[in-house]
Write a protein that holds these residues in place. Structure first.
Motif, PDB file in Angstrom:
ATOM      1  N   PRO A  12       0.808  -1.232   0.000  1.00 36.69           N
ATOM      2  CA  PRO A  12       0.000   0.000   0.000  1.00 36.69           C
ATOM      3  C   PRO A  12       0.833   1.269   0.000  1.00 36.69           C
ATOM      4  O   PRO A  12       0.332   2.330  -0.375  1.00 36.69           O
ATOM      5  CB  PRO A  12      -0.837  -0.137   1.280  1.00 36.69           C
ATOM      6  CG  PRO A  12      -0.114  -1.107   2.125  1.00 36.69           C
ATOM      7  CD  PRO A  12       0.586  -2.044   1.202  1.00 36.69           C
ATOM      8  N   ARG A  13       2.116   1.190   0.379  1.00 34.23           N
ATOM      9  CA  ARG A  13       2.948   2.402   0.376  1.00 34.23           C
ATOM     10  C   ARG A  13       3.228   2.909  -1.035  1.00 34.23           C
ATOM     11  O   ARG A  13       3.681   4.031  -1.221  1.00 34.23           O
ATOM     12  CB  ARG A  13       4.260   2.116   1.106  1.00 34.23           C
ATOM     13  CG  ARG A  13       4.079   2.011   2.620  1.00 34.23           C
ATOM     14  CD  ARG A  13       5.326   1.578   3.324  1.00 34.23           C
ATOM     15  NE  ARG A  13       5.689   0.206   2.973  1.00 34.23           N
ATOM     16  CZ  ARG A  13       6.707  -0.451   3.529  1.00 34.23           C
ATOM     17  NH1 ARG A  13       7.451   0.140   4.448  1.00 34.23           N
ATOM     18  NH2 ARG A  13       6.985  -1.691   3.165  1.00 34.23           N
ATOM     19  N   LYS A  14       2.943   2.089  -2.027  1.00 40.68           N
ATOM     20  CA  LYS A  14       3.062   2.547  -3.406  1.00 40.68           C
ATOM     21  C   LYS A  14       1.942   3.517  -3.776  1.00 40.68           C
ATOM     22  O   LYS A  14       2.037   4.216  -4.780  1.00 40.68           O
ATOM     23  CB  LYS A  14       2.999   1.353  -4.364  1.00 40.68           C
ATOM     24  CG  LYS A  14       4.159   0.393  -4.277  1.00 40.68           C
ATOM     25  CD  LYS A  14       3.961  -0.706  -5.303  1.00 40.68           C
ATOM     26  CE  LYS A  14       5.080  -1.735  -5.237  1.00 40.68           C
ATOM     27  NZ  LYS A  14       4.850  -2.820  -6.225  1.00 40.68           N
ATOM     28  N   PHE A  15       0.880   3.535  -2.991  1.00 39.98           N
ATOM     29  CA  PHE A  15      -0.301   4.326  -3.334  1.00 39.98           C
ATOM     30  C   PHE A  15      -0.624   5.281  -2.192  1.00 39.98           C
ATOM     31  O   PHE A  15      -1.609   5.090  -1.465  1.00 39.98           O
ATOM     32  CB  PHE A  15      -1.495   3.408  -3.608  1.00 39.98           C
ATOM     33  CG  PHE A  15      -1.170   2.263  -4.537  1.00 39.98           C
ATOM     34  CD1 PHE A  15      -1.001   2.480  -5.894  1.00 39.98           C
ATOM     35  CD2 PHE A  15      -1.017   0.977  -4.046  1.00 39.98           C
ATOM     36  CE1 PHE A  15      -0.698   1.427  -6.741  1.00 39.98           C
ATOM     37  CE2 PHE A  15      -0.713  -0.075  -4.884  1.00 39.98           C
ATOM     38  CZ  PHE A  15      -0.546   0.149  -6.244  1.00 39.98           C
ATOM     39  N   PRO A  16       0.200   6.309  -2.001  1.00 40.43           N
ATOM     40  CA  PRO A  16      -0.099   7.264  -0.918  1.00 40.43           C
ATOM     41  C   PRO A  16      -1.307   8.123  -1.259  1.00 40.43           C
ATOM     42  O   PRO A  16      -1.609   8.384  -2.425  1.00 40.43           O
ATOM     43  CB  PRO A  16       1.175   8.096  -0.829  1.00 40.43           C
ATOM     44  CG  PRO A  16       1.763   8.022  -2.194  1.00 40.43           C
ATOM     45  CD  PRO A  16       1.427   6.654  -2.726  1.00 40.43           C
ATOM     46  N   ILE A  17      -1.997   8.542  -0.220  1.00 37.07           N
ATOM     47  CA  ILE A  17      -3.161   9.414  -0.362  1.00 37.07           C
ATOM     48  C   ILE A  17      -2.842  10.728   0.333  1.00 37.07           C
ATOM     49  O   ILE A  17      -2.411  10.750   1.491  1.00 37.07           O
ATOM     50  CB  ILE A  17      -4.420   8.780   0.257  1.00 37.07           C
ATOM     51  CG1 ILE A  17      -4.773   7.473  -0.455  1.00 37.07           C
ATOM     52  CG2 ILE A  17      -5.604   9.742   0.183  1.00 37.07           C
ATOM     53  CD1 ILE A  17      -5.956   6.756   0.150  1.00 37.07           C
ATOM     54  N   VAL A  18      -3.048  11.851  -0.368  1.00 38.99           N
ATOM     55  CA  VAL A  18      -2.791  13.172   0.197  1.00 38.99           C
ATOM     56  C   VAL A  18      -4.071  13.674   0.846  1.00 38.99           C
ATOM     57  O   VAL A  18      -5.084  13.882   0.171  1.00 38.99           O
ATOM     58  CB  VAL A  18      -2.305  14.151  -0.892  1.00 38.99           C
ATOM     59  CG1 VAL A  18      -2.079  15.534  -0.281  1.00 38.99           C
ATOM     60  CG2 VAL A  18      -1.039  13.632  -1.545  1.00 38.99           C
ATOM     61  N   ASN A  19      -4.039  13.843   2.157  1.00 40.04           N
ATOM     62  CA  ASN A  19      -5.173  14.368   2.901  1.00 40.04           C
ATOM     63  C   ASN A  19      -4.844  15.796   3.328  1.00 40.04           C
ATOM     64  O   ASN A  19      -3.957  16.017   4.146  1.00 40.04           O
ATOM     65  CB  ASN A  19      -5.446  13.506   4.143  1.00 40.04           C
ATOM     66  CG  ASN A  19      -5.828  12.078   3.771  1.00 40.04           C
ATOM     67  OD1 ASN A  19      -6.745  11.878   2.996  1.00 40.04           O
ATOM     68  ND2 ASN A  19      -5.102  11.108   4.311  1.00 40.04           N
ATOM     69  N   TYR A  20      -5.521  16.783   2.743  1.00 42.15           N
ATOM     70  CA  TYR A  20      -5.229  18.176   3.033  1.00 42.15           C
ATOM     71  C   TYR A  20      -5.884  18.598   4.341  1.00 42.15           C
ATOM     72  O   TYR A  20      -7.008  18.235   4.646  1.00 42.15           O
ATOM     73  CB  TYR A  20      -5.725  19.070   1.894  1.00 42.15           C
ATOM     74  CG  TYR A  20      -4.894  18.919   0.641  1.00 42.15           C
ATOM     75  CD1 TYR A  20      -3.702  19.623   0.500  1.00 42.15           C
ATOM     76  CD2 TYR A  20      -5.293  18.065  -0.378  1.00 42.15           C
ATOM     77  CE1 TYR A  20      -2.929  19.484  -0.638  1.00 42.15           C
ATOM     78  CE2 TYR A  20      -4.531  17.911  -1.515  1.00 42.15           C
ATOM     79  CZ  TYR A  20      -3.348  18.630  -1.640  1.00 42.15           C
ATOM     80  OH  TYR A  20      -2.581  18.484  -2.769  1.00 42.15           O
ATOM     81  N   SER A  21      -5.140  19.403   5.102  1.00 38.55           N
ATOM     82  CA  SER A  21      -5.666  19.994   6.327  1.00 38.55           C
ATOM     83  C   SER A  21      -5.020  21.357   6.498  1.00 38.55           C
ATOM     84  O   SER A  21      -4.258  21.812   5.641  1.00 38.55           O
ATOM     85  CB  SER A  21      -5.387  19.080   7.530  1.00 38.55           C
ATOM     86  OG  SER A  21      -3.993  18.920   7.699  1.00 38.55           O
TER      87      SER A  21
END
Length: 207
Positions: free
Chosen positions: A187-196
């Motif tokens: 899963p580390r190949k597919f990071p998700i950017v969560n904006y805050s």
């Protein structure tokens, strides 16, 4: 021998119990030739001789015996008789019944729908009740339906301040796309950017 004396000690009381007056008074089980299998419905009678035999088995007169209709797939039960509808109210209250509570005699034939017409039923149609009126029945229905409608509206309206079963929440944020990596990829190949936003409120987005 020792085994004979052991069996006599253990089985002796059982023999005494089986021949005791209590067990001998069990009713029809003590009749010669009476077995439960004799009272199970047999095949549908095809001729007059079989009809007479079935009537005698069920304790009915041959002219009163009528089996269930073979075409009735719900009620058909071999040679079991169709006794019609005989309710508790049909029976004479002044008769000397064996069972006064249910107005039944010992050995009386049990109709297929007997449970629907017992004496503990207050009414058989609901219409012969002396206090029955149309508007009373309508009021009884509304006493159930109106609260159901009001509660359904109150719990399902779009107002964010409406009472909910649970508080609304945004979907949980994950750092990686685990569903995309399933089942064998990393899963580390597919990071998700969560904006805050930072605590100081400068408005700079970061991840």
């Amino acid at each position: 021998s020792g085994m004979a004396s052991f069996l006599k000690r253990t089985l002796g009381p059982l023999r005494t119990f089986s021949t005791s007056p209590i067990v001998r008074l069990r009713g029809p089980l003590t009749f010669d030739g009476w077995y439960p299998r004799d009272h199970k419905p047999g095949p549908y009678p095809e001729n007059e001789e079989e009809r007479r035999r079935a009537a005698i088995k069920y304790g009915l007169r041959p002219e009163d015996y009528k089996p269930m209709d073979k075409d009735d797939i719900v009620r058909y039960a071999g040679d079991y008789p169709d006794l019609g509808v005989v309710t508790y109210d049909h029976k004479d209250p002044y008769e000397s019944w064996t069972d006064r509570m249910h107005r039944r005699n010992w050995g009386e034939m049990v109709g297929m729908d007997m449970m629907n017409y017992r004496g503990d039923r207050l009414t058989f149609t609901g219409l012969e009740s002396e206090d029955f009126t149309f508007w009373a029945s309508v009021k009884m229905c509304l006493r159930v339906l109106v609260p159901m409608v009001l509660l359904s509206y109150y719990f399902s309206r779009d107002d964010p301040n409406a009472l909910r079963w649970k508080n609304p929440a945004m979907p949980k944020q994950y750092p990686y796309d685990f569903a995309r990596a399933f089942p064998f990829d990393d899963p580390r190949k597919f990071p998700i950017v969560n904006y805050s936003f930072d605590v100081e409120g400068k408005g700079h987005g970061h991840h």
